[in-house]
Design a protein around this motif. Structure first.
Motif, short mmCIF file in Angstrom:
data_model
loop_
_atom_site.label_atom_id
_atom_site.label_comp_id
_atom_site.label_asym_id
_atom_site.label_seq_id
_atom_site.Cartn_x
_atom_site.Cartn_y
_atom_site.Cartn_z
N ALA A 98 1.99 -6.12 -12.35
CA ALA A 98 0.69 -5.50 -12.62
C ALA A 98 0.83 -4.00 -12.80
N ALA A 99 1.67 -3.38 -12.00
CA ALA A 99 1.88 -1.93 -12.13
C ALA A 99 2.51 -1.59 -13.48
N ARG A 100 3.44 -2.43 -13.92
CA ARG A 100 4.08 -2.17 -15.22
C ARG A 100 3.09 -2.36 -16.37
N LEU A 101 2.22 -3.37 -16.25
CA LEU A 101 1.21 -3.59 -17.30
C LEU A 101 0.25 -2.41 -17.38
N ASP A 102 0.02 -1.76 -16.24
CA ASP A 102 -0.87 -0.58 -16.24
C ASP A 102 -0.14 0.67 -16.69
N GLY A 103 1.12 0.55 -17.04
CA GLY A 103 1.85 1.71 -17.56
C GLY A 103 2.54 2.55 -16.52
N ALA A 104 2.65 2.05 -15.29
CA ALA A 104 3.30 2.84 -14.24
C ALA A 104 4.80 2.87 -14.48
N SER A 105 5.38 4.06 -14.36
CA SER A 105 6.83 4.18 -14.49
C SER A 105 7.49 3.65 -13.23
N PHE A 106 8.81 3.54 -13.29
CA PHE A 106 9.54 3.05 -12.13
C PHE A 106 9.34 3.97 -10.92
N ALA A 107 9.47 5.28 -11.19
CA ALA A 107 9.33 6.25 -10.09
C ALA A 107 7.91 6.22 -9.52
N ARG A 108 6.91 6.12 -10.41
CA ARG A 108 5.54 6.09 -9.92
C ARG A 108 5.27 4.83 -9.10
N LEU A 135 4.79 1.16 -3.96
CA LEU A 135 5.66 0.43 -3.04
C LEU A 135 5.71 1.05 -1.65
N LEU A 136 5.94 2.36 -1.57
CA LEU A 136 6.07 2.99 -0.25
C LEU A 136 4.81 2.82 0.60
N PRO A 137 3.58 3.04 0.05
CA PRO A 137 2.40 2.77 0.89
C PRO A 137 2.31 1.31 1.33
N THR A 138 2.73 0.39 0.46
CA THR A 138 2.70 -1.03 0.83
C THR A 138 3.70 -1.32 1.95
N LEU A 139 4.79 -0.54 1.97
CA LEU A 139 5.83 -0.77 2.97
C LEU A 139 5.53 -0.11 4.31
N SER A 140 4.37 0.50 4.45
CA SER A 140 4.10 1.31 5.65
C SER A 140 4.36 0.58 6.98
N PRO A 141 3.99 -0.72 7.14
CA PRO A 141 4.33 -1.37 8.42
C PRO A 141 5.82 -1.39 8.69
N ALA A 142 6.62 -1.71 7.66
CA ALA A 142 8.07 -1.75 7.85
C ALA A 142 8.64 -0.35 8.03
N LEU A 143 8.08 0.63 7.31
CA LEU A 143 8.56 2.01 7.45
C LEU A 143 8.31 2.55 8.85
N VAL A 144 7.16 2.20 9.43
CA VAL A 144 6.88 2.64 10.80
C VAL A 144 7.92 2.07 11.76
N ALA A 145 8.26 0.80 11.60
CA ALA A 145 9.28 0.19 12.45
C ALA A 145 10.63 0.89 12.28
N VAL A 146 10.99 1.17 11.04
CA VAL A 146 12.28 1.83 10.77
C VAL A 146 12.31 3.23 11.39
N VAL A 147 11.22 3.97 11.20
CA VAL A 147 11.17 5.33 11.74
C VAL A 147 11.25 5.32 13.26
N ILE A 148 10.47 4.45 13.91
CA ILE A 148 10.45 4.43 15.37
C ILE A 148 11.83 4.05 15.93
N ILE A 149 12.45 3.02 15.36
CA ILE A 149 13.76 2.58 15.85
C ILE A 149 14.79 3.71 15.72
N ASN A 150 14.78 4.39 14.58
CA ASN A 150 15.79 5.43 14.36
C ASN A 150 15.48 6.71 15.14
#
Length: 277
Positions: free
Chosen positions: A173-183, A189-204
């Motif tokens: 869907a992001a590609r159909l809307d014209g989003a580049s890979f970086a965007r 992706l990063l906002p969607t990953l926030s639960p996993a990112l919180v776990a990674v940050v806390i552990i490290n």
């Protein structure tokens, strides 16, 4: 009238086990904290008793040591830099291994995961030689490389597991809307990953903040580069006499940031870990 259900014996047994484990793991921390409010004579006379006249004198004497601020700053700097870098690097690697058509992606993932089985002790001599040849020994930046290297495997594993469970429709869907890979990576992706990112940050953060072995091996020759665990140890052994209350105060101050973070984010941490691991 509401009928009270009898408590099942299995449930009582489970609560009993949890209570025992809570006391076993929690009491040393509680003992350390309340002992730091006692005078040295109180500690020597009765090491387990609660403080009769709680005092902040031991905390004040520790905070008046100029080197303590240096140790605290060093830990803060190396934690922010290493955890920030490895979190972004792990997210990029996990996304590439999970979604991009990289040749040998599974093998690369297993190579990263093999890092979980390498004990840090066997890497001390090679790392020492490499850092010495690079001229980084006894500098704070020397700790950046082992912290990132040993934090990556578990971080990639957590993020790879989370990304693999995301629907592919999100990316399409992001590609159909014209989003580049970086965007797509930074904005979606990063906002969607926030639960996993919180776990990674806390552990490290916990691992880096409490790490001692690499600090002792790579920066022990320069007290200006000591992080908090090594610095607190050097402070305790440098006291002119055995002052247990000052030692407990130093330990409490060193543990305080991690305790505050855990208290403020405990619900988020439990939710993140339950969703990702």
């Amino acid at each position: 009238m509401k009928r009270i259900r009898p408590v099942r014996p299995v449930l009582l047994f489970q609560y009993g086990i949890l209570l025992i484990l809570g006391i076993f793991f929690g009491f040393p921390l509680i003992w350390m904290v309340y002992s730091s409010f006692k005078s040295n004579s109180e500690l020597v006379n009765n090491i387990w008793a609660l403080p009769v006249n709680p005092s902040f004198d031991a905390f004040r004497s520790v905070l008046e040591v100029p080197a303590f601020k240096t140790y605290f700053s060093n830990s803060l700097i190396i934690t922010i830099i290493s955890v920030g870098f490895l979190t972004i690097a792990a997210a990029m690697a996990a996304f590439a291994l999970a979604r991009l058509r990289v040749p040998g992606a599974k093998i690369l993932l297993y190579v990263f995961l093999a890092g979980l089985m390498i004990p840090p002790h066997v890497t001390l001599i090679p790392l020492y030689s490499m850092l010495r040849d690079l001229g980084l020994l006894n500098k704070l930046i020397a700790l950046f490389f082992p912290y990132v290297g040993f934090g990556l495997p578990v971080s990639i594993y957590i993020l790879h597991t989370f990304i693999s469970q995301l629907p592919i429709d999100l990316e399409e869907a992001a590609r159909l809307d014209g989003a580049s890979f970086a965007r797509f990576f930074w904005k979606i992706l990063l906002p969607t990953l926030s639960p996993a990112l919180v776990a990674v940050v806390i552990i490290n953060v916990i691992n880096v903040w409490n790490e001692y072995l690499f600090s002792l091996t790579f920066v022990s020759g320069n007290s200006e580069a000591y992080p908090l665990p090594l610095g607190v140890y050097s402070m305790v052994i440098s006291f002119s006499s055995i002052q247990y209350n000052r030692a407990f105060s130093a330990f409490t101050l060193a543990a305080l940031p991690v305790l505050v973070i855990f208290y403020l984010m405990q619900k988020r941490i439990i939710k993140s870990l339950s969703e990702t691991i």
